[in-house]
Design a protein around this motif. Structure first.
Motif, PDB file in Angstrom:
ATOM      1  N   GLU A 146      24.526  -3.165   9.320  1.00 55.79           N
ATOM      2  CA  GLU A 146      25.070  -2.136   8.428  1.00 55.79           C
ATOM      3  C   GLU A 146      26.446  -1.679   8.886  1.00 55.79           C
ATOM      4  OE1 GLU A 146      22.856   1.303   6.730  1.00 55.79           O
ATOM      5  OE2 GLU A 146      21.232   0.450   7.918  1.00 55.79           O
TER       6      GLU A 146
ATOM      7  N   ASP B  89      33.911   4.034   2.712  1.00 53.50           N
ATOM      8  CA  ASP B  89      33.090   5.079   2.097  1.00 53.50           C
ATOM      9  C   ASP B  89      32.666   6.032   3.217  1.00 53.50           C
ATOM     10  OD1 ASP B  89      31.148   6.693   1.140  1.00 53.50           O
ATOM     11  OD2 ASP B  89      29.909   5.083   0.283  1.00 53.50           O
TER      12      ASP B  89
ATOM     13  N   ARG C 175      28.904   6.983   3.661  1.00 53.41           N
ATOM     14  CA  ARG C 175      28.099   5.850   4.108  1.00 53.41           C
ATOM     15  C   ARG C 175      28.345   5.596   5.604  1.00 53.41           C
ATOM     16  NH1 ARG C 175      26.711   0.371   2.802  1.00 53.41           N
ATOM     17  NH2 ARG C 175      24.825   0.241   4.068  1.00 53.41           N
TER      18      ARG C 175
END
Lengths: 177, 887
Positions: free
Chosen positions: B32, B42, B45
């Motif tokens: 991730e 982002d 995120r």
């Protein structure tokens, strides 16, 4: 005697003694297993006590530990055996109240985990390498939350609109998950 | 706040579902983390991913070197984002990863940019991160910004710089010390915590300069400190100053006491408590000084806050050890704390009461404690047992009820440590209170009838063997002991056999019966038990004839092993089976210095069973024995004096060496005590090469190398010098440690075969005149002085030049001569302008020496001294003058 008050660690555990967030500032526990053993011992020793209205205190292995519980969260602050107990209690109170402000009153494990970033930042603002940075909960929470509103203003002084805005933001965040 | 506990239990089943980190896995999170590389970041995120990474680290997960580097580089990309929240997480993440030096360079420029940013929050955090990860070279580059930050008007920025300074002082003291002007300015800050941090840093910068600390304290105690934390610091510094100046102040008011007392009226509890504690810890505190502190602590005892009650009772507990009378006023409050919810507080209250109680209150207290004992944990019980032991030693008349109490709790359930504490206490009471002996021994006998701890059983049997035969009726113990031979495991059986033998050796009337029992033991199924039985039967002459037990047999049975067991164990481990038998004389007798951990528990009394029955022989005797056992030194004659050990290395170096100077009439022996602190090394053939070119009268005659010096097991090497008989020759010696070093594999502990010769420079060593002087006091100086022949008196006057104080000058002369101050005259009253000091000693050649020193202040700082010496030999009197003249 160590002249500057030093914090050995700050722990936030759940009602089964598992870690939510912990921070060690001393080499007394060099490995993760040593840390876990300490947490287990502290938890076992304090579990049965009622530390819900006032901070409680105990001593073991030449450490002084002050602690306070709320819901399923257990807060601990540890210092050396010669540390001024009241200073340790002030740090604990600062941490405890700052978390309360940051989690907006709903202080439980679920909320703490969902806002773990805030908790970690909060730890970062209280103590730096064992030295106390700040004990005033409003200031701590203010520093942590400063990005979601005007910089510097203590959280308790937010206007209702601001509070609503942040609440809305929280809501959408959890819904989107 | 007080939600019912039931609710939590209801929630528990589905609680797991709530956790946002359920099923989290390192590999997936690392995947991730690739979002950090997206061209369109982002922030939300990214923040979440960092939180997950931090969560993993917090749970004890570790990243491999490669993973950590990857994450680190990815995180550095996030400096592009302007999102404040994300930046905060980036800072925390970098600190957690603690990047290596070559990685640090990558973020340095970004952090330096943040450090000069307009946003205070950026500045503060960037400083903390940068100082955490930086090294010395980078520090000089950013020093200018840090100095500015210290006096920044934003308190958060100033605090960040100051706290970082405190950390950096450990690694780069010379740089941080250059900031003291800025730090000084920050001490005057209006912001409470800036003041606290600045004061902490300023003190650490100056801590080695006593005068500067003194000045700092004097100026700040006048009252410009706002923050309670800073005030606590100031109290600690003040008590340090008081402690260090204590030597010079015997009479008169204690400096700064008023400040401490004033702090008792501060509005912050932490300050009040800090001050109260500081007062109770003052050296030689008087009861008048104590009273105000005790009063505030007494108020804390009835506080609603457990932390305050605990702090107060813990402090009072300590005070009770030295000033029990001062605490008696609090007894009523203390008694109500026995039922405190918090058992730590209750235990401390009980033990304090035990210390302050008087003889008449013992019985009432014991009743209260009996109820209390059942519901506390073992560790608290141990504390109580120890308190009862000291109470019993204080009031020996009460031994019956206290001993009964101990034997009652001995019969109850409990863990090993607890039982050991009780047994130890009983043993100590038996030793110190003769009337308690018989009942105590019987209690112990009953205990081993049903004792699950082998260690305790054997220790008690050993103790019985020593004390039992001396009682009025030794025969009644035999049954208890022989029962052990029937019922216990082999270790205890062997112990019981030894004990039986001791009864046989000491009590002739019992001998035939003991022989019968020992013979039965010859059929035991354990080797050790049989061996012991055979051995004792033979040494005691068990072939039927009842003979007087010989002295050497007694020595064998009762004598102590004068070799530290740890050293014996090490030597046996190192011994390789070969033709050459193990030589017990090769075991070093030097006891290793206590590891730090044990020093942490000060004031711990020697425990009953572990402590040797007799006090350890004095060091001089021990040295003499040691030196006599070395053939090379055996003919040097009587040891005149052994100096205290002088360190020849700094603390915490690879090899720790100190030296003891042994002075003989015609020789000097240097005993180098060496410790190897590197686990990966074995040193062999260790010698000290001594260069005596600056000590003309000395000639080296012998050197005894140390064959092997394994890790952490001290050993000694010796060098002996000849010097003119009876002459106090002095000189300087430079020392070089020479040895063969062998690598040791830490996993197996085996040393490699090949070693390399190496050397290690030690500090210089001096033989001074004081080495030839024994400190021997006289009880009546005037009498001694009068009886000494006045013809041998030599008087002269000396100017000592400017001195810090009169006391300092007196101490310097005492140390120079190495003599014993008499009648407390080494203490100089405060503010006095003149002082007389009386010294006595024995000079080499066994010549008694008395010295009368008269000091006077001449001008503001100059000290003048009149020295009068009387001795049995006028040459010696002259020699003393020479020492002073050349010193």
């Amino acid at each position: 005697m160590e002249l500057c008050p030093l914090i050995k660690n700050i722990l936030l555990l759940d009602s089964e003694g598992k870690r939510i967030a912990v921070k060690y500032y001393s080499d007394d526990w060099p490995t993760n297993s040593a840390k876990e053993a300490f947490e287990k011992a502290v938890f076992a020793k304090t579990q049965k006590t009622n530390a819900r209205t006032d901070a409680e205190i105990t001593m073991f292995d030449n450490y002084v530990v002050v602690y306070k519980f709320v819901q399923d969260l257990h807060f601990f602050v540890t210092g050396g055996e010669n540390e001024n107990e009241i200073i340790l209690a002030a740090v604990l109170q600062g941490f405890f109240d700052a978390v309360g402000l940051l989690l907006r009153g709903t202080v439980d494990k679920k909320e703490a985990l969902e806002n773990l970033d805030l908790i970690l930042l909060c730890l970062d603002e209280i103590v730096d390498g064992g030295i106390i940075l700040e004990t005033d909960a409003n200031v701590i929470a203010g520093k942590v939350a400063s990005h979601s509103m005007d910089a510097g203003a203590p959280l308790s002084e937010q206007t209702i609109t601001q509070a609503l805005a942040t609440a809305r933001e929280h809501l959408t965040r959890s819904l989107l998950k | 706040m007080a939600q019912p506990l039931v609710k939590k239990d209801d929630d528990r089943d589905d609680e797991a579902d709530y956790s946002p980190f359920l099923g989290i896995e390192k590999g997936a999170v690392l995947q991730e983390a690739r979002v950090f590389n997206d061209p369109q970041l982002d922030p939300r995120r990214c923040s979440q991913v960092i939180t997950k990474l931090l969560y993993l680290l917090n749970q004890g997960e570790t990243f491999t070197k490669v993973e950590a580097t990857e994450v680190f580089f990815a995180v550095t990309k996030l400096f592009q984002s302007k999102d404040i929240g994300l930046r905060r997480m980036v800072y925390v993440m970098i600190k957690e990863l603690s990047p290596s030096a070559d990685e640090v360079i990558i973020v340095t420029s970004s952090l330096m940019k943040d450090m000069t940013s307009k946003t205070d929050m950026y500045r503060a955090n960037a400083i903390r991160v940068l100082c955490r990860i930086t090294d010395g070279t980078l520090l000089t580059q950013i020093e200018r910004y840090l100095k500015q930050a210290i006096v920044d008007k934003n308190p958060v920025v100033a605090s960040a710089a100051l706290v970082s300074g405190i950390h950096l002082l450990q690694t780069n003291p010379e740089i941080v010390k250059r900031w003291s002007n800025e730090v000084q300015e920050a001490v005057q800050s209006r912001a409470a915590l800036v003041q606290f941090h600045a004061l902490a840093l300023l003190h650490q910068i100056r801590q080695n300069d006593r005068l500067a600390v003194n000045k700092l304290v004097s100026s700040l105690t006048k009252g410009s400190v706002r923050s309670p934390l800073a005030q606590c610091l100031l109290i600690r510094y003040t008590s340090q100053v008081i402690r260090e100046s204590a030597n010079n102040n015997q009479a008169g008011d204690r400096p700064f006491y008023d400040f401490l007392e004033g702090c008792l009226r501060h509005k912050a509890e932490m300050v009040i408590f800090e001050a109260a504690r500081a007062i109770t810890e003052l050296n030689g505190v008087t009861s008048r000084e104590l009273t105000p502190a005790i009063t505030v602590l007494q108020l804390f005892l009835s506080s609603s806050k457990p932390v305050l009650r605990f702090a107060a009772v813990r402090t009072l507990n300590k005070v009770a050890m030295t000033h029990p009378m001062a605490v008696t006023n609090c007894n009523i409050d203390m008694e109500s704390l026995i039922s405190d919810q918090n058992r730590s507080i209750a235990t401390l209250a009980i033990t304090t009461l035990l210390k302050t109680g008087n003889e008449s209150s013992v019985d009432r207290l014991m009743k209260q404690i009996t109820n209390f004992m059942s519901d506390i944990a073992d560790e608290f019980k141990i504390v109580v047992v120890e308190a009862i032991r000291s109470l019993c030693l204080k009031f020996p008349l009460k031994h019956r009820s206290l001993m009964n109490f101990l034997s009652n709790i001995l019969r109850e359930e409990g863990g090993f440590e607890y039982k050991k504490a009780i047994v130890d206490s009983i043993v100590i009471l038996i030793r110190d209170i003769p009337e308690a002996k018989e009942s105590g021994l019987l209690h112990l006998c009953e205990f081993i009838e049903d004792c699950e701890f082998t260690y305790l059983s054997t220790q008690i049997l050993h103790f019985l063997g020593i004390e039992g035969p001396k009682t009025s009726d030794p025969s009644k113990y035999i049954r208890y002991i022989y029962n052990r031979v029937h019922l216990e495991n082999a270790t205890v059986r062997a112990g019981a056999v030894s004990t039986l033998a001791k009864f046989g050796a000491m009590v002739d009337t019992l001998k035939p019966r003991v022989f019968v029992l020992l013979r039965r033991c010859l059929f035991d199924n354990d080797d050790e038990v049989r061996d012991r039985a055979t051995l004792y039967l033979n040494t005691l002459g068990g072939d039927g004839a009842v003979v007087e037990t010989g002295e050497d047999v007694k020595e064998f049975l009762f004598g102590s092993l004068d070799i530290p067991l740890v050293n014996l164990e090490n030597s046996l481990k190192n011994y390789e089976p070969s033709e050459e038998a193990f030589d017990i004389n090769s075991v070093p007798k030097e006891v290793k210095t206590q590891p730090l951990a044990e020093k942490k528990a000060p004031g711990k009394k020697p425990t009953g069973l572990g402590a040797p029955p007799a006090g350890p022989p004095s060091t001089v005797d021990a040295y003499e024995k040691l030196l006599l056992s070395i053939p090379e030194f055996a003919n040097f004659g009587k040891l005149f004096k052994s100096s205290a050990p002088v360190e020849l290395t700094e603390a915490e170096t690879e090899y720790a060496v100190n030296v003891v100077k042994h002075i003989f009439d015609g020789h000097v022996v240097f005993q180098y005590n060496c410790t190897n602190t590197i686990p990966e090394q074995l040193l062999e053939n260790v010698t000290v090469i001594v260069d005596a070119s600056e000590a003309e009268e000395f000639a080296e005659v012998a050197s005894k190398p140390l064959r092997s010096l394994p890790y952490d097991s001290p050993g000694q090497t010796f060098v002996a010098f000849e010097k003119p008989e009876g002459v106090p020759a002095i000189g300087k010696f430079s020392n070089m440690l020479r040895f063969i070093v062998k690598e040791v594999d830490p996993s197996t502990g085996e040393a490699e075969d090949d070693g390399v010769e190496d050397e290690y420079q030690l500090e210089e060593l001096e033989v001074v005149a004081a080495d030839y002087m024994l400190k021997v006091g006289v009880s009546n100086f005037r009498n001694a002085w009068e009886t000494m022949d006045a013809d041998c008196e030599r008087v002269d006057e000396y100017g000592l030049g400017p001195r810090e104080s009169l006391a300092e000058a007196v101490n310097a002369v005492i140390n120079l001569l190495g003599m014993q101050p008499c009648e407390g005259t080494e203490v100089v009253p405060n503010n006095s302008r003149s002082h007389t000091c009386l010294l006595s000693g024995v000079y080499i050649g066994n010549v008694k020496v008395l010295v009368r020193l008269q000091f006077g202040l001449d001008g503001p700082k100059d000290v003048a001294m009149k020295l009068a010496v009387r001795s049995e030999d006028e040459a010696v009197s002259d020699a003393i003058h020479e020492i002073v003249a050349s010193g």
